[in-house]
Structure formats: C-alpha cells, structure tokens
Design an enzyme around this catalytic site. Sequence first.
Site, PDB file in Angstrom:
ATOM      1  N   GLU A   1       0.832  -1.217   0.000  1.00 54.30           N
ATOM      2  CA  GLU A   1       0.000   0.000   0.000  1.00 54.30           C
ATOM      3  C   GLU A   1       0.866   1.267   0.000  1.00 54.30           C
ATOM      4  OE1 GLU A   1      -2.998  -0.578  -0.523  1.00 54.30           O
ATOM      5  OE2 GLU A   1      -3.735  -2.285   0.644  1.00 54.30           O
TER       6      GLU A   1
ATOM      7  N   HIS B   1      -2.886   2.023   8.634  1.00 56.69           N
ATOM      8  CA  HIS B   1      -3.934   1.187   8.034  1.00 56.69           C
ATOM      9  C   HIS B   1      -4.114  -0.064   8.890  1.00 56.69           C
ATOM     10  CE1 HIS B   1      -6.234  -1.250   5.344  1.00 56.69           C
ATOM     11  NE2 HIS B   1      -5.234  -2.042   5.025  1.00 56.69           N
TER      12      HIS B   1
ATOM     13  N   HIS C   1      -7.131  -3.380  10.243  1.00 57.64           N
ATOM     14  CA  HIS C   1      -8.293  -4.205   9.866  1.00 57.64           C
ATOM     15  C   HIS C   1      -9.174  -4.461  11.099  1.00 57.64           C
ATOM     16  CE1 HIS C   1      -5.862  -6.245   6.307  1.00 57.64           C
ATOM     17  NE2 HIS C   1      -6.036  -4.947   6.141  1.00 57.64           N
TER      18      HIS C   1
ATOM     19  N   GLU D   1     -17.428  10.785  22.652  1.00 64.58           N
ATOM     20  CA  GLU D   1     -16.021  10.828  22.245  1.00 64.58           C
ATOM     21  C   GLU D   1     -15.854  10.777  20.731  1.00 64.58           C
ATOM     22  OE1 GLU D   1     -16.961   9.433  24.987  1.00 64.58           O
ATOM     23  OE2 GLU D   1     -15.680  10.628  26.304  1.00 64.58           O
TER      24      GLU D   1
ATOM     25  N   HIS E   1     -12.773  -4.102   4.078  1.00 64.42           N
ATOM     26  CA  HIS E   1     -11.310  -4.270   4.141  1.00 64.42           C
ATOM     27  C   HIS E   1     -10.728  -3.720   5.448  1.00 64.42           C
ATOM     28  CE1 HIS E   1      -7.162  -3.765   1.983  1.00 64.42           C
ATOM     29  NE2 HIS E   1      -7.017  -3.898   3.278  1.00 64.42           N
TER      30      HIS E   1
HETATM   31  P1  13P Z   1       1.203  -5.380   3.322  1.00 65.80           P
HETATM   32  O1  13P Z   1       1.687  -6.578   4.088  1.00 65.80           O
HETATM   33  O2  13P Z   1       1.766  -5.332   1.927  1.00 65.80           O
HETATM   34  O3  13P Z   1       1.464  -4.114   4.083  1.00 65.80           O
HETATM   35  O4  13P Z   1      -0.358  -5.524   3.121  1.00 65.80           O
HETATM   36  C1  13P Z   1      -1.230  -5.641   4.210  1.00 65.80           C
HETATM   37  C2  13P Z   1      -2.567  -5.038   3.955  1.00 65.80           C
HETATM   38  O5  13P Z   1      -3.318  -4.844   4.891  1.00 65.80           O
HETATM   39  C3  13P Z   1      -2.943  -4.680   2.564  1.00 65.80           C
HETATM   40  O6  13P Z   1      -4.103  -3.905   2.531  1.00 65.80           O
HETATM   41 ZN    ZN Z   2      -5.294  -4.037   4.419  1.00 57.34          ZN
END
Ligand code: 13P
Ligand code: ZN
Length: 272
Positions: free
Chosen positions: A116, A140, A142, A170, A211
């Site tokens: 990314e 980023h 998840h 909050e 995602h």
């Molecule tokens: P990477 O391991 O390449 O950082 O990818 C993880 C991810 O969450 C892709 O969206």
């Molecule tokens: Zn990801």
Amino acid sequence: MRVTQAPFFDALIRMFDDATRAGWHECHGGNLSYRLSAADVSAVSEELSPIGDWLPIGLRVPGLAGEKLLVTAAGQIFRNTSRDPEGSLGILEISEDGANYRVLWGYAGGGRPTSELAAHLANHEVIKRRSAGRLRLVYHAHPENLIALSFVLPLDEVVFTRELWEMMPECAMIFPAGIGVVPWMVPGTPEIARATMEKVEEFDLILWAQHGVFAVGENPDACFGMVETAEKAAAILLKVLSCVPQKRQAPGTQDLRELAQVFRLPLKDKFL
Ligand code: 13P
Ligand code: ZN
C-alpha cells in the site's frame, strides 16, 4: 543514535504491540508509515545511507520531495515487529521529482515497502500540505467491527458518521470531521491510493469497505486512539442492531449541536 534507540521509534513500537493486542492485524494485515521530522533525521543520521537503487513509487508525490519516511515492510507480521524491527520496517527517501524512492535503512533480508506504499505516500502528500506539516502518521488497520458495519450500513459518509457519532460523545470529539468511505477496491492499486487521497483532503479517518480503515494523525496516540474509538462505537452499534431493528432512543441533531457548542467541535452541518 541508532534508529531502534530513537524516541520516535519507541513510540511506534508501542503502537505495533498495542494494535496487535487489539486484534486489528491478523497475520500481515495492516501497515503504517511515519514521516520523520528534521530532528528525527538528524538523531539517526549515522545509520541512514542509500541501500540499492531508486525505485518507482507508481504515482508522483512531489510534495514529499526529499522527505524520509519509516514504512512497514510488505508481508510484515505486526506481532513480530518489536522483535525484528530491521526486518519488519524500513526508512525511505523520496526523490526530488517525487516519482521514486530509495531505501536508507531496514528491510533486512531483502524485504520491500508495504503493497500500500502508493496509498501511504499519496496520503502523506495531502496531509503534509493541509496541516502545514503537523500530521506525520498514516496508519492502516483491519478492525473487525468497522469492517462488519461496511456490510450492514449503506456506504454513505453521512450515515456512517452520524451512526458512529451517536454511539458515544467521544466519537465527535475524536473524529469531528467524520469518517470518509471508499467502496471496495483491489488493495495495493494506484486506484485505491487515488480514491483515499481524495478522501483525506476532508477526513482523518477513512473506511475501506469490506477491508479496513486508514487513519492519519500527528502521532501514534492520535492515530491509535481514533481507530480505537471508532472501532468501539462500531461494536456498540452492531450490538444495538443485533438486539432491535430500530434504536429506541439516540442523541438527536440538537444534542449533537449542543455537544459541538460546549466542546467547540467543528461538526459539519451535512452530518447533523
Ligand atoms: P502489506 O503486508 O503489503 O502491508 O499488506 C497488508 C494489507 O493490509 C494490505 O491492505
Ligand atoms: Zn489491508
């Protein structure tokens, strides 16, 4: 000073450990980048020297010319980062034309930056400009409840923002600009980087439907705290929605306006 002894590094390592414990980084899921300050660079300069050639970024980020960023490796296992920082992380330098990067430290064992990278650098270019350099971190993750909500709510920023703000005060305090929404797209592509870049003009927190999320901030506490807050609100909302089809009561527009007034929050009318 060694990179692994620098104060900025210590703060990031704590974040990797906390985020792993929070459960937002299954296997190699998630990535992070931090734009070093001039003081950070001078503190660790003894360890920064080019390793290998200039490589294409895939899009141009002239606003980051000459910047140095710490970026997680592709496939890096979050839970191993603190044990193997030099294999899990690297420091990059951006070329003067903003089209290429080269590695100055890390990626031991032949690694490369996150898949990314384009999205991270595109976000950095926007947030550096819009915050006059104050915002340095792009993260980023998840988080499961926010991802789950992206299957349930319409992919509409007004709906997502308003629903999350209602869950606890909050939320409006910690992401007063709301939450941006990017529909499902193939990860790691210039297209998702561009879509995110447009959103980060307005939002510090952006949902990638089905995602994960992107958060931008001044430091690890700001980014981690924003995801933690939104994720908790998403968990509450899912509990509520699994009990009753319609909320029986919730804070209304006037309540949110009063919250904004008391805490001086710049909440936009379109979310109220
Ligand atoms: P990477 O391991 O390449 O950082 O990818 C993880 C991810 O969450 C892709 O969206
Ligand atoms: Zn990801």
